[in-house]
Enzyme design. Structure first.
Site, PDB file in Angstrom:
ATOM      1  N   CYS A 132       0.810  -1.219   0.000  1.00  0.00           N
ATOM      2  CA  CYS A 132       0.000   0.000   0.000  1.00  0.00           C
ATOM      3  C   CYS A 132       0.842   1.268   0.000  1.00  0.00           C
ATOM      4  CB  CYS A 132      -0.975   0.002   1.173  1.00  0.00           C
ATOM      5  SG  CYS A 132      -0.209  -0.265   2.782  1.00  0.00           S
ATOM      6  N   HIS A 257      -2.232   6.798   3.739  1.00  0.00           N
ATOM      7  CA  HIS A 257      -0.785   6.992   3.811  1.00  0.00           C
ATOM      8  C   HIS A 257      -0.396   8.260   3.060  1.00  0.00           C
ATOM      9  CE1 HIS A 257      -0.515   3.189   5.638  1.00  0.00           C
ATOM     10  NE2 HIS A 257      -0.011   2.452   4.659  1.00  0.00           N
TER      11      HIS A 257
END
Length: 353
Positions: A132, A257
């Protein structure tokens, strides 16, 4: 040729990424015939909603893959390692979201906006989805590489608690609850650590803190997450000698993120040109007007699909380098959405002609 819509299996349908996947399958263009939901035996029989219909979860077993064209795996590495080859042997093309096969030479690592052509290069019947953190960055970096020729990346990540799974999310909320009422915390070394007590999956308190660690310890002090950014970027971009240095940091954000990226290219770059290029790239949204306090933050990006990019500027000391800040929801594009996009490329193969 039959125009039958392909059959899809979602393995790990009850997990955090699986839950997002069912939402994505329910909101994107419907390219699937039957969708089978698969999970561990303890979840068998549970009813989940996908495409507006309730579907019973089936227990993971070899026969659930009979007649399946594409199987999406959102499960831990060890489960994928055991079961992805079983699904492939039963005739399914596996799109695996774990780290089990990412660096295998005979398994392509695919980001549709960057290297979609690699989906056909699958000798083992398995396609891997990147980590990710890499995914949050590579859609934008890939677009810049096509224009300027990438030679080096220096990356600092700011990774959300959900990257450590549901336990990470629960730990962050629990710690926030413990520190919220005490306005003296954070003024003395160790006071936050004493207040939060349970650290969960993190090596230090996450509330009122940042933790310069994500993943497991590897050689020479590097973490597994940092090496993933390096190795996966090289593989996705087809640049085996790309110089990459990453420092991964966990921050008190639930989901999404962020990364600060210093990218160096083989030719001189122009910030305005790069801004226009990124704005026209699929899967990228540019939000870059610092004078009006417009730039991406996790709180504003969470729940959306694109990679959001801002703070785009040419390096003061190197006309071949760009600095930028980007955010991507690590459960959507960082996991479920990219898997779904790969599966859709496969669905088009099955329905072609």
């Amino acid at each position: 040729m039959s125009t039958r819509l392909p059959t899809l299996a979602v393995v790990g349908a009850t997990g955090a990424v699986g839950t997002v996947m069912l939402d994505i399958l329910s909101t994107r263009e419907n390219v699937w015939g039957e969708i089978r939901l698969v999970a561990s035996p303890r979840s068998a029989g549970k009813l989940l909603t996908v495409r507006g219909e309730e579907v019973a979860v089936q227990a993971l077993a070899p026969e659930v893959f009979d007649g399946v064209d594409v199987a999406m795996f959102d499960v831990p590495d060890e489960v994928s390692k055991e079961w992805a080859p079983v699904a492939a042997a039963r005739g399914a093309v596996v799109v695996d979201n774990s780290g089990a096969f990412r660096m295998d030479d005979d398994v392509p690592l695919v980001v549709p906006e960057v290297n979609a052509e690699q989906v056909r290069n699958r000798p083992r019947g398995i396609i891997s989805n990147p980590n990710c953190t890499t995914l949050s960055m590579i859609v934008a970096v890939g677009a810049l590489h096509r224009a300027y020729g990438l030679t080096e990346l220096v990356v600092s990540s700011y990774q959300a608690a959900s990257g450590a799974g549901q336990q990470g999310i629960d730990t962050l909320y629990d710690q926030i609850a413990k520190v919220a009422a005490d306005r003296t915390l954070g003024t003395r070394a160790g006071d936050v650590r004493a207040a939060v007590g349970e650290l969960g999956p993190f090596p230090a308190p996450l509330a009122l803190n940042v933790v310069p660690w994500a993943g497991s310890l590897k050689d020479d002090g590097w973490s597994s997450e940092e090496l993933k950014v390096r190795n996966e970027s090289r593989k996705i971009l087809g640049l085996p000698d790309l110089r990459v240095s990453a420092t991964c940091v966990r921050v008190p954000v639930v989901t999404t993120h962020s990364l600060a990226v210093h990218a160096t290219f083989s030719t001189e770059v122009d910030a305005d040109e790069a801004r226009r290029l990124l704005a026209s790239s699929p899967g990228v949204v540019v939000q870059d007007d610092p004078a009006n306090a417009e730039f991406p933050t996790p709180a504003d990006v969470v729940g959306t699909d694109p990679t959001w990019v801002g703070r785009i500027r040419r390096s003061l000391d190197d006309p071949r380098s760009l600095d930028l800040f980007l955010c991507g929801d690590n459960l959507r594009k960082g996991a479920a959405l990219n898997t779904a996009q790969i599966a859709e490329l496969l669905a088009a193969e099955f329905t072609a002609g």
